[in-house]
Write an enzyme that holds these catalytic residues in place. Structure first.
Site, PDB file in Angstrom:
ATOM      1  N   LYS A  88      33.045  10.958 -89.963  1.00 42.75           N
ATOM      2  CA  LYS A  88      33.776  11.650 -91.025  1.00 42.75           C
ATOM      3  C   LYS A  88      32.781  12.269 -91.988  1.00 42.75           C
ATOM      4  O   LYS A  88      31.763  11.655 -92.331  1.00 42.75           O
ATOM      5  CB  LYS A  88      34.696  10.688 -91.794  1.00 42.75           C
ATOM      6  CG  LYS A  88      35.527  11.417 -92.874  1.00 42.75           C
ATOM      7  CD  LYS A  88      36.574  10.530 -93.508  1.00 42.75           C
ATOM      8  CE  LYS A  88      35.981   9.624 -94.567  1.00 42.75           C
ATOM      9  NZ  LYS A  88      37.038   8.887 -95.323  1.00 42.75           N
TER      10      LYS A  88
ATOM     11  N   GLY B 170      38.322   1.761-106.677  1.00 42.92           N
ATOM     12  CA  GLY B 170      37.748   2.987-107.226  1.00 42.92           C
ATOM     13  C   GLY B 170      36.253   3.132-107.067  1.00 42.92           C
ATOM     14  O   GLY B 170      35.738   4.245-106.928  1.00 42.92           O
TER      15      GLY B 170
ATOM     16  N   LYS C 156      29.303   3.210-110.148  1.00 38.99           N
ATOM     17  CA  LYS C 156      30.712   3.042-110.496  1.00 38.99           C
ATOM     18  C   LYS C 156      31.056   1.553-110.612  1.00 38.99           C
ATOM     19  O   LYS C 156      30.562   0.731-109.834  1.00 38.99           O
ATOM     20  CB  LYS C 156      31.613   3.697-109.447  1.00 38.99           C
ATOM     21  CG  LYS C 156      31.557   5.224-109.438  1.00 38.99           C
ATOM     22  CD  LYS C 156      32.574   5.787-108.467  1.00 38.99           C
ATOM     23  CE  LYS C 156      32.599   7.304-108.500  1.00 38.99           C
ATOM     24  NZ  LYS C 156      33.625   7.864-107.587  1.00 38.99           N
TER      25      LYS C 156
END
Length: 331
Positions: A74, A228, A234
């Site tokens: 991907k 998330g 993050k």
């Protein structure tokens, strides 16, 4: 040797949506995690190219599920500023390849596929890690991913109450409007994160880099799907909460680099050894998941390439059977 003719099946998003439903995605992804837990896959950590000038990145995610002859890659971007030019923040394609010849078999739009397979992963994690009598769901973030996370949970739990918060009340209202007919339960929309944390299963789907969820807000027995954090820097949960919970990741090397635990590890607050195990090991019975109704469990989801190729292979197989998509001659 005579001329060789070969084509590739192209599936756009409409084609993928015709085929892929959440129930099927849960089944396919649970098996993909199982194969990961049994060691039947080849899957390098996803690689990143950072376009700092454009506040974006490009990621490549190859995988080979050996005992099922599924192979592919991907390619996905994350560009948060894309809304300014009318494009989605995330766009993706999956290329499936023959394991015997390496020839490309199919290319499909994978933004929708990514949303669904990530939602399925959250549902699967909760199936193995949340208390069976979980009825109250807390949602921090109300975008596309929140929709599929909640939809997956609705397939596996008797949901009686959903609490939703995000920075945009319109998104909260849209989540309720879209999912209430499916869940037929009470919804509470609020701007109070602490209120939403009072739940049985908490789902976080935000792109933040400063924690939103504090340890003291999480009651004993809560399960958290931390969705998330999917890139370095993050973090949605404070490090104290991570350190004092049972943390299960989808993949240790990948999560250590770009999952919810990445900041806590890079800052020395926790070690890789503090990660309890991988979800595939729980499904395979190598590790025990929840061991009491009091412990706090956290699933750190970064999104695995095996999920993408397994889900794409399901779509490809169904497309061939139902004559969906367009065949393109490549030589």
């Amino acid at each position: 040797m005579g001329a060789i003719f070969m084509d590739i099946l192209f599936l756009n998003q409409k084609d993928v949506k015709k085929i892929l439903d959440m129930s099927s995605a849960i089944e396919v992804n649970e098996d993909a995690f199982l194969q990961h837990g049994l060691g039947n896959v080849q899957m390098p950590v996803k690689s990143y190219l950072y376009m700092h000038e454009y506040n974006g990145d490009l990621r490549t995610m190859p995988a080979f599920i050996e005992n099922q002859d599924i192979c592919g890659v991907k390619v996905v971007n994350v560009h948060p500023d894309n809304q300014r030019v009318g494009l989605p923040t995330v766009m993706a394609v999956v290329l499936l390849n023959s394991t015997s010849t390496g020839a490309p078999l199919a290319m499909m739009e994978a933004s929708y596929l990514t949303d669904v397979r990530t939602g399925a992963a959250g549902g699967i994690a909760a199936k193995y890690l949340a208390r069976k009598n979980s009825h109250v769901i807390g949602m921090i973030g109300a975008g596309h991913q929140a929709h599929t996370q909640l939809l997956a949970l609705s397939h596996l739990f008797d949901i009686k109450h959903v609490k939703v918060t995000s920075a945009d009340m319109e998104e909260n209202e849209m989540l309720e409007r879209d999912l209430k007919p499916v869940l037929d339960c009470e919804f509470t929309l609020t701007m109070d994160i602490e209120e939403v944390c009072d739940c049985d299963i908490l789902v976080t789907t935000t792109p933040v880099r400063k924690p939103l969820v504090r340890r003291e807000w999480i009651k004993a027995g809560t399960h958290i799907n931390a969705i998330g954090a999917d890139a370095k820097g993050k973090q949605e949960l404070d490090s104290e909460l991570l350190l004092h919970s049972k943390v299960i990741v989808d993949d240790v090397p990948q999560a250590s680099h770009s999952g919810e635990v990445n900041v806590a590890i890079s800052e020395g607050f926790m070690k890789v050894d503090d990660i309890y195990c991988e979800l595939g090991h729980v499904i395979a019975g190598v590790c025990q998941g929840r061991q009491s109704d009091e412990e706090i469990t956290i699933f750190d989801s970064t999104g695995l390439a095996i999920q993408d190729v397994a889900t794409a292979n399901y779509v490809y197989t169904k497309a061939l059977h139902n004559n969906i998509g367009k065949k393109l001659e490549i030589f």
